[in-house]
Design a protein around this motif. Structure first.
Motif, PDB file in Angstrom:
ATOM      1  N   ASP A  81     -81.284 -14.628 -30.309  1.00 29.91           N
ATOM      2  CA  ASP A  81     -81.629 -15.722 -31.214  1.00 29.91           C
ATOM      3  C   ASP A  81     -82.508 -15.261 -32.377  1.00 29.91           C
ATOM      4  OD1 ASP A  81     -80.249 -17.580 -29.656  1.00 29.91           O
ATOM      5  OD2 ASP A  81     -81.985 -17.911 -28.365  1.00 29.91           O
ATOM      6  N   THR A  82     -82.985 -14.010 -32.313  1.00 31.67           N
ATOM      7  CA  THR A  82     -83.793 -13.471 -33.406  1.00 31.67           C
ATOM      8  C   THR A  82     -82.955 -13.421 -34.686  1.00 31.67           C
ATOM      9  OG1 THR A  82     -85.019 -12.090 -31.837  1.00 31.67           O
ATOM     10  CG2 THR A  82     -85.187 -11.521 -34.171  1.00 31.67           C
ATOM     11  N   PRO A  83     -83.447 -13.949 -35.791  1.00 30.84           N
ATOM     12  CA  PRO A  83     -82.668 -13.937 -37.038  1.00 30.84           C
ATOM     13  C   PRO A  83     -82.250 -12.525 -37.436  1.00 30.84           C
ATOM     14  CG  PRO A  83     -84.575 -15.378 -37.245  1.00 30.84           C
ATOM     15  CD  PRO A  83     -84.736 -14.654 -35.951  1.00 30.84           C
ATOM     16  N   ILE A  84     -81.044 -12.389 -37.965  1.00 29.98           N
ATOM     17  CA  ILE A  84     -80.535 -11.093 -38.408  1.00 29.98           C
ATOM     18  C   ILE A  84     -81.125 -10.780 -39.775  1.00 29.98           C
ATOM     19  CG2 ILE A  84     -78.466  -9.785 -39.017  1.00 29.98           C
ATOM     20  CD1 ILE A  84     -76.913 -11.479 -37.033  1.00 29.98           C
ATOM     21  N   SER A  85     -81.671  -9.568 -39.913  1.00 28.36           N
ATOM     22  CA  SER A  85     -82.340  -9.159 -41.135  1.00 28.36           C
ATOM     23  C   SER A  85     -81.391  -8.415 -42.072  1.00 28.36           C
ATOM     24  CB  SER A  85     -83.541  -8.266 -40.796  1.00 28.36           C
ATOM     25  OG  SER A  85     -84.114  -7.709 -41.957  1.00 28.36           O
ATOM     26  N   VAL A  86     -81.657  -8.499 -43.369  1.00 24.57           N
ATOM     27  CA  VAL A  86     -80.808  -7.820 -44.352  1.00 24.57           C
ATOM     28  C   VAL A  86     -81.045  -6.321 -44.354  1.00 24.57           C
ATOM     29  CG1 VAL A  86     -80.630  -9.827 -45.852  1.00 24.57           C
ATOM     30  CG2 VAL A  86     -82.511  -8.212 -46.189  1.00 24.57           C
ATOM     31  N   ASP A  87     -82.183  -5.870 -43.838  1.00 19.34           N
ATOM     32  CA  ASP A  87     -82.487  -4.440 -43.854  1.00 19.34           C
ATOM     33  C   ASP A  87     -82.353  -3.785 -42.484  1.00 19.34           C
ATOM     34  OD1 ASP A  87     -84.654  -5.667 -42.678  1.00 19.34           O
ATOM     35  OD2 ASP A  87     -86.169  -4.540 -43.803  1.00 19.34           O
ATOM     36  N   LYS A  88     -81.740  -4.516 -41.545  1.00 20.24           N
ATOM     37  CA  LYS A  88     -81.520  -3.965 -40.209  1.00 20.24           C
ATOM     38  C   LYS A  88     -80.109  -4.287 -39.734  1.00 20.24           C
ATOM     39  CE  LYS A  88     -86.365  -4.347 -38.789  1.00 20.24           C
ATOM     40  NZ  LYS A  88     -87.312  -5.003 -37.834  1.00 20.24           N
ATOM     41  N   LEU A  89     -79.517  -3.363 -39.016  1.00 23.19           N
ATOM     42  CA  LEU A  89     -78.200  -3.564 -38.417  1.00 23.19           C
ATOM     43  C   LEU A  89     -78.374  -4.200 -37.047  1.00 23.19           C
ATOM     44  CD1 LEU A  89     -76.671  -0.073 -39.286  1.00 23.19           C
ATOM     45  CD2 LEU A  89     -75.963  -2.255 -40.298  1.00 23.19           C
ATOM     46  N   ARG A  90     -77.792  -5.367 -36.851  1.00 27.56           N
ATOM     47  CA  ARG A  90     -77.829  -6.009 -35.531  1.00 27.56           C
ATOM     48  C   ARG A  90     -76.698  -5.415 -34.692  1.00 27.56           C
ATOM     49  NH1 ARG A  90     -79.779 -10.810 -33.801  1.00 27.56           N
ATOM     50  NH2 ARG A  90     -81.629  -9.962 -34.862  1.00 27.56           N
ATOM     51  N   VAL A  91     -77.075  -4.746 -33.605  1.00 34.55           N
ATOM     52  CA  VAL A  91     -76.122  -4.074 -32.723  1.00 34.55           C
ATOM     53  C   VAL A  91     -76.036  -4.851 -31.417  1.00 34.55           C
ATOM     54  CG1 VAL A  91     -75.480  -1.913 -31.594  1.00 34.55           C
ATOM     55  CG2 VAL A  91     -76.740  -1.855 -33.766  1.00 34.55           C
ATOM     56  N   VAL A  92     -74.819  -5.196 -31.020  1.00 38.04           N
ATOM     57  CA  VAL A  92     -74.568  -5.944 -29.788  1.00 38.04           C
ATOM     58  C   VAL A  92     -73.796  -5.038 -28.830  1.00 38.04           C
ATOM     59  CG1 VAL A  92     -73.496  -7.988 -28.777  1.00 38.04           C
ATOM     60  CG2 VAL A  92     -74.516  -8.116 -31.066  1.00 38.04           C
ATOM     61  N   CYS A  93     -74.320  -4.846 -27.632  1.00 37.41           N
ATOM     62  CA  CYS A  93     -73.752  -3.887 -26.683  1.00 37.41           C
ATOM     63  C   CYS A  93     -73.181  -4.587 -25.451  1.00 37.41           C
ATOM     64  CB  CYS A  93     -74.820  -2.894 -26.228  1.00 37.41           C
ATOM     65  SG  CYS A  93     -75.689  -2.053 -27.563  1.00 37.41           S
ATOM     66  N   ILE A  94     -71.933  -4.240 -25.105  1.00 40.66           N
ATOM     67  CA  ILE A  94     -71.303  -4.699 -23.876  1.00 40.66           C
ATOM     68  C   ILE A  94     -70.582  -3.511 -23.242  1.00 40.66           C
ATOM     69  CG2 ILE A  94     -71.059  -7.094 -24.601  1.00 40.66           C
ATOM     70  CD1 ILE A  94     -68.165  -6.543 -25.326  1.00 40.66           C
ATOM     71  N   SER A  95     -70.207  -3.656 -21.995  1.00 39.33           N
ATOM     72  CA  SER A  95     -69.485  -2.596 -21.290  1.00 39.33           C
ATOM     73  C   SER A  95     -68.910  -3.182 -20.012  1.00 39.33           C
ATOM     74  CB  SER A  95     -70.433  -1.432 -20.968  1.00 39.33           C
ATOM     75  OG  SER A  95     -69.732  -0.347 -20.381  1.00 39.33           O
ATOM     76  N   ASP A  96     -67.939  -2.489 -19.439  1.00 43.09           N
ATOM     77  CA  ASP A  96     -67.413  -2.860 -18.120  1.00 43.09           C
ATOM     78  C   ASP A  96     -67.075  -4.347 -18.054  1.00 43.09           C
ATOM     79  OD1 ASP A  96     -68.046  -0.337 -16.080  1.00 43.09           O
ATOM     80  OD2 ASP A  96     -69.393  -0.454 -17.799  1.00 43.09           O
TER      81      ASP A  96
END
Length: 325
Positions: A56-71
Motif C-alpha cells: 500500500d506504500t505509494p509508488i515513487s517516481v525515483d524508485k522502481l517498485r519490484v513485486v516478487c512471486i514464485s512457486d
C-alpha cells in the motif's frame, strides 16, 4: 520468435569474462550435507528477519517498485488480485506443475493481464519442459514419471505453432543463465538448484552448481535463482536445510547483490538479510500448494543517470543462454 544471442539495446549480457576471480570460491567440505554444513558455518553468519514493504506504500517516481512471486504452480491465475501493482514483476520459477504447454499458455495469459511494465520470469524444477536436457534426452523419463508424453507434447506445440515451449512466454522477459538491464539495474536469472527428487534443472551439489554460479556477473544488483542459498529461506518442514553452500559463498564473497530472490522451498517463505544482501523467498504456494503467501514488495532506487521512462523501451523477449561479452 527466434532466440536472441546478440546484444540488444537496453539488455545486460555481461557474464563472466574470465577477468573475475571466480576461482576464489571453493566447494565446501560438507556441501553434500547442507544441514550439517549450515550448523558449521552459521556461527559466522548474520541472518536477520526483515519486514517487507507494504504494497500500500505509494509508488515513487525515483524508485522502481519490484513485486516478487514464485512457486505459483498454476494456482495464482485464479486469484490475480493477490498481485499488487508495481513497475517490475519477478517470478522465480515453478509457474507450472510439470511444464505442460497448456499450463504455460495459461500462465502467459495471466502475465498479460497484469499492469507491470516489465515482467521477468525464470524456470524452476517443476517447469520440466523448459529443461533442454530433459526434453532432448529424457523423454521416456518425462512420460513414465510425469505423464508428459512425446506425442502429446509435440502435438500441443504444433497446435500452438511453436517449436519450443519457451516460445509460449510472450508476455515476459524469460531469463536462463542470462540478464537484463532495467533502468540501470542489472538483473540476472538462473533456474538451477542442487539435486531435488530428480526434477528439472537439477545439478549435483558442489562443483556442478558452482559452475553455474560462476556465470553470475559480479555487477549483478538483483539476482534471481529458483533454489535458495544455504541459511536463508531454505529450512524444510522437517528442519533440514535444502540451500546451496556455494550459492551463498558466491553471493557473499564475489557478487554481493543488493537483493536475491528465489523460491523452491515453500515453507521457507519470508525475507532475511545478512547486512548487505536482502534474501527473499517469494514462494506463493504453501507446503500444501495453496496460494496463501502474499507477494513480497520492495523499492529499488533508480540509479543516477536513468529514469523510469526507460521501462517503456523494454519489450517482452526471450533470452536463452545469451552470449556473454
Amino acid at each position: 520468435m527466434t532466440n536472441i544471442v546478440h546484444r540488444v539495446a537496453g539488455w545486460f549480457f555481461s557474464g563472466n569474462s574470465g577477468m573475475e576471480d571466480v576461482g576464489s570460491i571453493k566447494v565446501y567440505k560438507n556441501t553434500n550435507h547442507p544441514t550439517k554444513a549450515w550448523s558449521e558455518i552459521s556461527v559466522k553468519q548474520t541472518v536477520n528477519k526483515v519486514v517487507p514493504l507494504s504494497p500500500d506504500t505509494p509508488i515513487s517516481v525515483d524508485k522502481l517498485r519490484v513485486v516478487c512471486i514464485s512457486d505459483t504452480h498454476t494456482k495464482i491465475e485464479a486469484v490475480p488480485k493477490i498481485v499488487p501493482d508495481g513497475d517490475i514483476l519477478i517470478h522465480a520459477g515453478d509457474f507450472t506443475n510439470v511444464g505442460l504447454a497448456n499450463e504455460v499458455k495459461k500462465f502467459n495469459a495471466f502475465l498479460g493481464s497484469l499492469s507491470h511494465q516489465v515482467k521477468i520470469v525464470i524456470a524452476g524444477n517443476h517447469d520440466l519442459t523448459f529443461d533442454d536436457e530433459m526434453v532432448n534426452n529424457r523423454r521416456d523419463y518425462l512420460r513414465r514419471n510425469f505423464g508428459v508424453s512425446e506425442k502429446g507434447f509435440e502435438q500441443l506445440l504444433e497446435t500452438y505453432n511453436v517449436q519450443h515451449v519457451k516460445e509460449l512466454l510472450t508476455n515476459c522477459v524469460y531469463l536462463e543463465d542470462a540478464g537484463i538491464d532495467v533502468c540501470g539495474v542489472h538483473i540476472y536469472g538462473s533456474p538451477w538448484q542442487p539435486e531435488f527428487c530428480d526434477w528439472g534443472f537439477n545439478l549435483p551439489r558442489g562443483e556442478k552448481c558452482l559452475e553455474k554460479w560462476n556465470l553470475i556477473p559480479s555487477s549483478t544488483d538483483i539476482l534471481i535463482t529458483h533454489g535458495p542459498p544455504i541459511g536463508h529461506g531454505d529450512a524444510c518442514f522437517d528442519k533440514n536445510r535444502a540451500g546451496c553452500v556455494e550459492l551463498l559463498s558466491t553471493i557473499q564473497q564475489r557478487v554481493k547483490p543488493k537483493y536475491h530472490i528465489f523460491g523452491h522451498i515453500h515453507e521457507g517463505y519470508g525475507v532475511t538479510s545478512d547486512g548487505h544482501t536482502t534474501y527473499i523467498n517469494a514462494s506463493t504456494c504453501t507446503l500444501r500448494y495453496r496460494p496463501d503467501h502474499a507477494p513480497v514488495v520492495f523499492d529499488y532506487p533508480v540509479p543516477e543517470g536513468h529514469m523510469k521512462d526507460e521501462l517503456l523501451k523494454i519489450s517482452p523477449q526471450r533470452l536463452i543462454r545469451s552470449a556473454f561479452h
